[in-house]
Design a protein around this motif. Structure first.
Motif, PDB file in Angstrom:
ATOM      1  N   LEU A 202     -77.178   6.254  59.599  1.00 17.35           N
ATOM      2  CA  LEU A 202     -75.383   5.651  59.487  1.00 17.35           C
ATOM      3  C   LEU A 202     -74.857   5.453  60.485  1.00 17.35           C
ATOM      4  O   LEU A 202     -75.489   7.085  61.105  1.00 17.35           O
ATOM      5  CB  LEU A 202     -75.983   6.755  58.531  1.00 17.35           C
TER       6      LEU A 202
ATOM      7  N   PHE B  88     -70.717   6.572  50.748  1.00 17.73           N
ATOM      8  CA  PHE B  88     -71.162   7.422  51.877  1.00 17.73           C
ATOM      9  C   PHE B  88     -70.433   8.849  52.304  1.00 17.73           C
ATOM     10  O   PHE B  88     -71.904   9.650  53.263  1.00 17.73           O
ATOM     11  CB  PHE B  88     -70.238   6.618  52.801  1.00 17.73           C
TER      12      PHE B  88
ATOM     13  N   GLN C 189     -73.344  11.049  54.344  1.00 19.76           N
ATOM     14  CA  GLN C 189     -73.488  11.996  55.666  1.00 19.76           C
ATOM     15  C   GLN C 189     -73.271  13.148  55.376  1.00 19.76           C
ATOM     16  O   GLN C 189     -73.903  13.727  56.957  1.00 19.76           O
ATOM     17  CB  GLN C 189     -71.438  10.974  56.326  1.00 19.76           C
TER      18      GLN C 189
ATOM     19  N   VAL D 111     -74.364   1.908  56.052  1.00 15.63           N
ATOM     20  CA  VAL D 111     -75.727   1.966  56.240  1.00 15.63           C
ATOM     21  C   VAL D 111     -76.882   1.266  56.374  1.00 15.63           C
ATOM     22  O   VAL D 111     -76.103   0.296  55.877  1.00 15.63           O
ATOM     23  CB  VAL D 111     -76.377   3.638  55.164  1.00 15.63           C
TER      24      VAL D 111
END
Length: 226
Positions: free
Chosen positions: A132, A153, A157, A139
């Motif tokens: 990532l 996302f 993360q 990604v």
């Protein structure tokens, strides 16, 4: 599409720059003074700021200083002043680069691309074969991009920031959505299900784990997902 915030009080100049930037594939937000620029910066979170120094309300250098106090958005200053001490002052005060007027649009675009490449950097979170890139918001699994929604996302993360750690639901809600979602909300469940499905489709089966009664974790391998 990269977002450029253009802070320029001259409407005609702003219009010409906006056309050039859009033609180059950028999304452009225009602010006609310093205060409006600061508000747009906070709301829109642009990838780069093009900032004219001669603004009617706040000095452009002050706008750059305030932006730099909150984050690391690249700032490209447009100035009519070619004095060395003024350039040094701008760079010391938060600007990443500057262009002296008049300039050719091609030079502006080249300077913008340089700053955006610098911003992308090389920072990466890696768990197993899952990678990532925070600044690029991309990604990859085994070299193939996994396309996620913004919240998917952010969720991934967070989990990848501490591989193996179990994140409680409430902590995830507060850090990803900025507030508790409420006991009746299934928003987090839906995003977890969608993220897990996309990871599975990419081949990352078993990475996103549900720890019953506790929360969620991101671990490499093909363990039980829960």
């Amino acid at each position: 599409m990269k977002r450029i915030l253009l802070i320029e009080d001259d409407r005609e100049v702003a219009r010409l720059l906006e056309l050039e930037l859009k033609e180059a594939g950028f999304q452009v937000e225009w602010a006609k003074n310093g205060m409006e620029g600061l508000i747009r910066h906070r709301e829109k979170k642009p990838d780069l700021v093009v900032l004219d120094l001669g603004l009617p309300d706040l000095d452009g250098a002050e706008v750059a200083r305030r932006i730099r106090a909150t984050d690391d958005t690249p700032i490209l200053v447009l100035t009519a002043q070619d004095a060395v001490d003024r350039k040094v002052s701008l760079l010391s005060g938060g600007a990443d680069d500057y262009l002296v007027k008049p300039f050719h649009p091609a030079e502006l675009l080249a300077r913008i691309q340089v700053q955006l490449r610098h911003r992308e950097g090389s920072e990466v979170f890696a768990v197993g074969e899952l990678e990532l890139y925070p600044k690029r918001r991309q990604v990859f699994f085994r070299g193939q991009e996994v396309r996620l929604s913004p919240k998917e996302f952010d969720l991934l993360q967070l989990l990848m920031s501490r591989p193996g750690r179990v994140f409680p639901r409430l902590e995830i809600e507060e850090r990803v959505w900025g507030r508790p979602l409420g006991r009746e909300s299934n928003v987090l469940d839906v995003h977890v299900a969608n993220l897990r499905a996309k990871l599975r489709e990419a081949g990352a089966y078993g990475y996103l784990r549900t720890v019953r009664g506790l929360g969620y974790a991101l671990r490499p391998g093909r363990g039980e997902e829960g």
